[in-house]
Design a protein around this motif. Structure first.
Motif, mmCIF file in Angstrom:
data_model
loop_
_atom_site.group_PDB
_atom_site.id
_atom_site.type_symbol
_atom_site.label_atom_id
_atom_site.label_comp_id
_atom_site.label_asym_id
_atom_site.label_seq_id
_atom_site.Cartn_x
_atom_site.Cartn_y
_atom_site.Cartn_z
ATOM 1 N N TRP A 515 0.835 -1.202 0.000
ATOM 2 C CA TRP A 515 0.000 0.000 0.000
ATOM 3 C C TRP A 515 0.872 1.254 0.000
ATOM 4 O O TRP A 515 1.875 1.309 0.707
ATOM 5 N N CYS A 544 -1.864 -3.821 -2.278
ATOM 6 C CA CYS A 544 -2.399 -4.565 -1.135
ATOM 7 C C CYS A 544 -2.013 -3.968 0.215
ATOM 8 O O CYS A 544 -0.881 -3.520 0.399
ATOM 9 N N ARG A 545 -2.961 -4.023 1.132
ATOM 10 C CA ARG A 545 -2.675 -3.713 2.539
ATOM 11 C C ARG A 545 -3.288 -4.828 3.380
ATOM 12 O O ARG A 545 -4.505 -4.955 3.464
ATOM 13 N N ALA A 657 -6.561 5.113 -3.660
ATOM 14 C CA ALA A 657 -5.776 4.420 -2.636
ATOM 15 C C ALA A 657 -5.724 5.213 -1.337
ATOM 16 O O ALA A 657 -5.919 4.666 -0.253
ATOM 17 N N GLY A 661 -7.757 4.169 1.948
ATOM 18 C CA GLY A 661 -6.788 3.846 2.994
ATOM 19 C C GLY A 661 -7.089 4.578 4.286
ATOM 20 O O GLY A 661 -6.944 4.032 5.380
#
Length: 710
Positions: A515, A544-545, A657, A661
């Motif tokens: 991320w 990806c996180r 993102a 996030g």
């Protein structure tokens, strides 16, 4: 060498062997050598292990006798076979085929009994209860040849799934009959018997499916990093379940199978833990069980007169014919291929564990004589050989028919798939590597490419050494799940350029990134790494996180914007989301508009996916924050976006993102950018074209005066 030393050596090698060290060494040599030697003459390794048991057992050279140590290891091996069968069962596929499993369980139970009872009662002349007991023995089977279908990669084939489902049904029914017959011989069949059996069985199922999964989920979440502890916990659950089944009046094999079902959703099939479970079982415990099966076979029973030979041949023929007819009727009933029918027959024709349990109880209670006992021992040897040969041959035919576990429909040739992970932050490296392992095609021979890019500056040499050390740690972690990785370091003028160059060099189909971190005002103006990577590459990109373990998820929620089905990489990311859901044994929920839903439903129908999928309608895609109403804490969130200028691109997806996030701080996130056709990227002209810089400046100034919606 003096006489005492010679006597000591001679005593150590006296048959049967007494030294635990020597016994274990002998067994290990057999496990090592018998498959290798017999492979030359095309005999499956399982038969080699069983025949080795015959040779070294009490009825052969008598090198090894049945003692507590051998019994312990063979019991572990049998429980391991049943546990792995339950663990590797595709629960989504099983739910789809549960009616077929019930029907096969009925066929493979009733047909052998229907044939066997008249043969025992009229032809062999046994009384009613012994005839019923022997006939029920014909209905049982042990998944001795399951390791074969597993090694050929067809363990999730529907024919295998219904056979495993039928195994638990028929064996449970037979073992209940055994309990009833045992009760009848002791005169204890009454209302209390039935109530006790029903209540204990209900409590057993409640503990296994109501309590154990919750404890296991909590344990895996809390001690995720303790790989050894996870394996020991799984073993403890298996043996506790086997013990509970015994307490409930069932056989331990039922408990081991149910333990596999209970932990099925918590152990992904491609995970490191699953690899450890299979590796140790297939290396030590299961071969030990197969050797112990051979040790009980007494070939000399054939010399004990015509009666023993007639009984042995009759029992063997009835057992094989009954199981073949059950497989044949199942094939006709469900329109399976001949190869699938033979897989069903191969898996269900071996008689070992449950058969022994039935016959030993009958012999102990005086219901059956030595002729039936010896005949059953021979039946075990013959059916195990037939089962192994049939399964081996049928598995090859299934593969030749192209009917393996994985079905692929994307534009990427799965045999050539290349995944690439640019390494930036070691803190999330393990989870991203686990994710890559779960979604990677099993057909691709290529390793996962892990790349570290070092900026070309004064500290390049020092940074290169650090990068190589980090990559070595990554490779060491990957080896735990037998995931092959190719590590490489490269020096470039900037990180984004190095990543895009490496991706082109290996012809990467998919990039898996961590991320993006928060960046400063100057970085935003000049061009962020993530955006620059997007502009410089055409491959599918997964951002990806993963802060929470995968075991905590109950579903994957996939947010699909309008026209996403028109993108080149649509089928690729759909396939990967389905594979991830299948590995984690969870459902998929798609949030999209009505038109996109039709495209998604069409794709799911084409691939015949067993993953449960539901749809939620959302039309206001200019308001991405409205998507939060479809989320919950137990879900993994996957957002589909696109690169600027593509068909499904829209301004509301800009900077997605950062926004998601900040908004979804406590959840695991995947941001997907589908692949596109190669073209000229704006980053290639950034040095001479100032427009992107001015566009970024104006956007940042606009953001200063606009209210943050999050």
């Amino acid at each position: 060498m003096n006489k005492n030393a010679l006597d000591h050596i001679q005593h150590a090698f006296e048959a049967p062997l007494k030294s635990p060290v020597l016994i274990f060494a002998l067994v290990l040599f057999i496990i090592l050598l018998s498959p290798i030697l017999l492979r030359k003459i095309r005999i499956p390794g399982i038969i080699g292990l069983i025949m080795s048991g015959v040779v070294i057992g009490p009825h052969g050279l008598n090198w090894l006798e049945k003692n507590s140590a051998v019994d312990l290891f063979s019991t572990i091996g049998l429980l391991y076979i049943m546990f792995i069968a339950g663990l590797e069962l595709d629960m989504n596929e099983f739910k789809k085929t549960k009616h077929k499993s019930i029907w096969f369980g009925f066929f493979t139970f009733i047909i052998p009994i229907t044939i066997g009872f008249p043969v025992c009662y009229y032809a062999l002349g046994y009384d009613f209860l012994p005839s019923l007991l022997i006939a029920s023995m014909f209905a049982t089977h042990t998944l001795v040849s399951y390791p074969i279908v597993n090694s050929y990669g067809i363990s999730k084939n529907e024919a295998v799934a219904i056979t495993i489902g039928g195994t638990i049904l028929t064996d449970t029914a037979v073992l209940i009959i055994l309990a009833v017959i045992s009760g009848a011989t002791q005169g204890s069949i009454n209302n209390e018997f039935w109530v006790t059996l029903g209540v204990s069985f209900t409590i057993f199922l409640f503990i296994m499916f109501g309590i154990i999964p919750r404890i296991a989920k909590w344990f895996f979440e809390k001690v995720e990093s303790e790989k050894t502890a996870n394996y020991i916990f799984v073993l403890a659950v298996v043996f506790f379940a086997a013990f509970l089944a015994e307490i409930a009046g069932l056989e331990p094999i039922i408990g081991a199978f149910v333990a596999g079902l209970a932990l099925n959703k918590l152990i992904p099939h491609s995970s490191a833990l699953m690899n450890r479970i299979e590796f140790i079982g297939n290396s030590i415990f299961i071969p030990f069980f197969l050797i112990s099966v051979g040790m009980i076979v007494d070939v000399s029973v054939l010399t004990h007169g015509p009666t023993a030979l007639i009984v042995a041949c009759t029992l063997t023929v009835v057992a094989v014919v009954g199981k073949y007819l059950a497989a044949w009727i199942t094939q006709i009933f469900f329109k399976y291929t001949k190869a699938q029918r033979n897989v069903i027959f191969g898996l269900s024709s071996a008689h070992a564990a449950a058969t022994l349990a039935v016959i030993m109880v009958g012999h102990r209670n005086g219901l059956i004589d030595d002729s039936v006992l010896n005949g059953t021992i021979l039946l075990i040897l013959v059916t195990c050989i037939i089962s192994t040969l049939a399964t081996e041959s049928a598995s090859k035919k299934v593969i030749m028919d192209g009917d393996q576990d994985e079905q692929h429909f994307s534009e990427v040739n799965e045999k050539d798939e290349q995944l690439m992970i640019p390494i930036a932050n070691l803190n999330n490296m393990e989870s991203i590597l686990d994710f890559a392992t779960l979604i990677k095609s099993k057909k691709s021979p290529h390793p996962i490419n892990v790349v570290s890019v070092v900026a070309d500056n004064q500290q390049a040499a020092q940074n290169m050494a650090t990068a190589r050390k980090n990559l070595d740690n990554t490779a060491k972690y990957a080896s735990g799940s037998e995931t092959e990785v190719a590590v490489m370091t490269t020096v470039d003028i900037n990180i984004a350029s190095g990543i895009s160059t490496s991706a082109r060099d290996i012809m990467a189909d998919c990039l898996i990134l961590g991320w993006p971190q928060e960046s400063g005002f100057i970085e935003k103006i000049v061009g962020e790494k993530t955006e620059s990577i997007l502009n410089r590459t055409d491959a599918n990109l997964f951002m990806c996180r993963f802060d929470k373990p995968f075991v905590s998820h109950k579903s994957i929620i996939c947010f699909v914007p309008p026209l996403a089905e028109s993108e080149l990489g649509f089928e690729y990311w759909m396939e990967k989301m389905l594979k991830l859901a299948q590995e984690l044994s969870i459902s998929l929920k798609f949030v999209c508009n009505a038109h996109t839903q039709l495209a998604l439903e069409k794709y799911l129908q084409e691939v015949s996916s067993s993953v449960p999928s539901i749809f939620e309608n959302y039309e206001d895609w200019d308001n991405v924050y409205g998507l939060s109403s479809f989320t919950d804490e137990s879900s993994l969130l996957a957002f589909v976006s696109s690169r600027s200028g593509e068909v499904s691109y829209r301004d509301s997806l800009d900077g997605l993102a950062k926004r998601i996030g900040r908004f979804f701080k406590e959840q695991n996130l995947i941001l997907i950018f589908p692949s596109r056709l190669p073209n000229q990227h704006i980053d290639d002209y950034e040095d001479m074209n100032p427009a992107p810089i001015f566009r970024k400046i104006s956007k940042e100034i606009g953001n200063m005066f606009s209210k943050d919606k999050s």
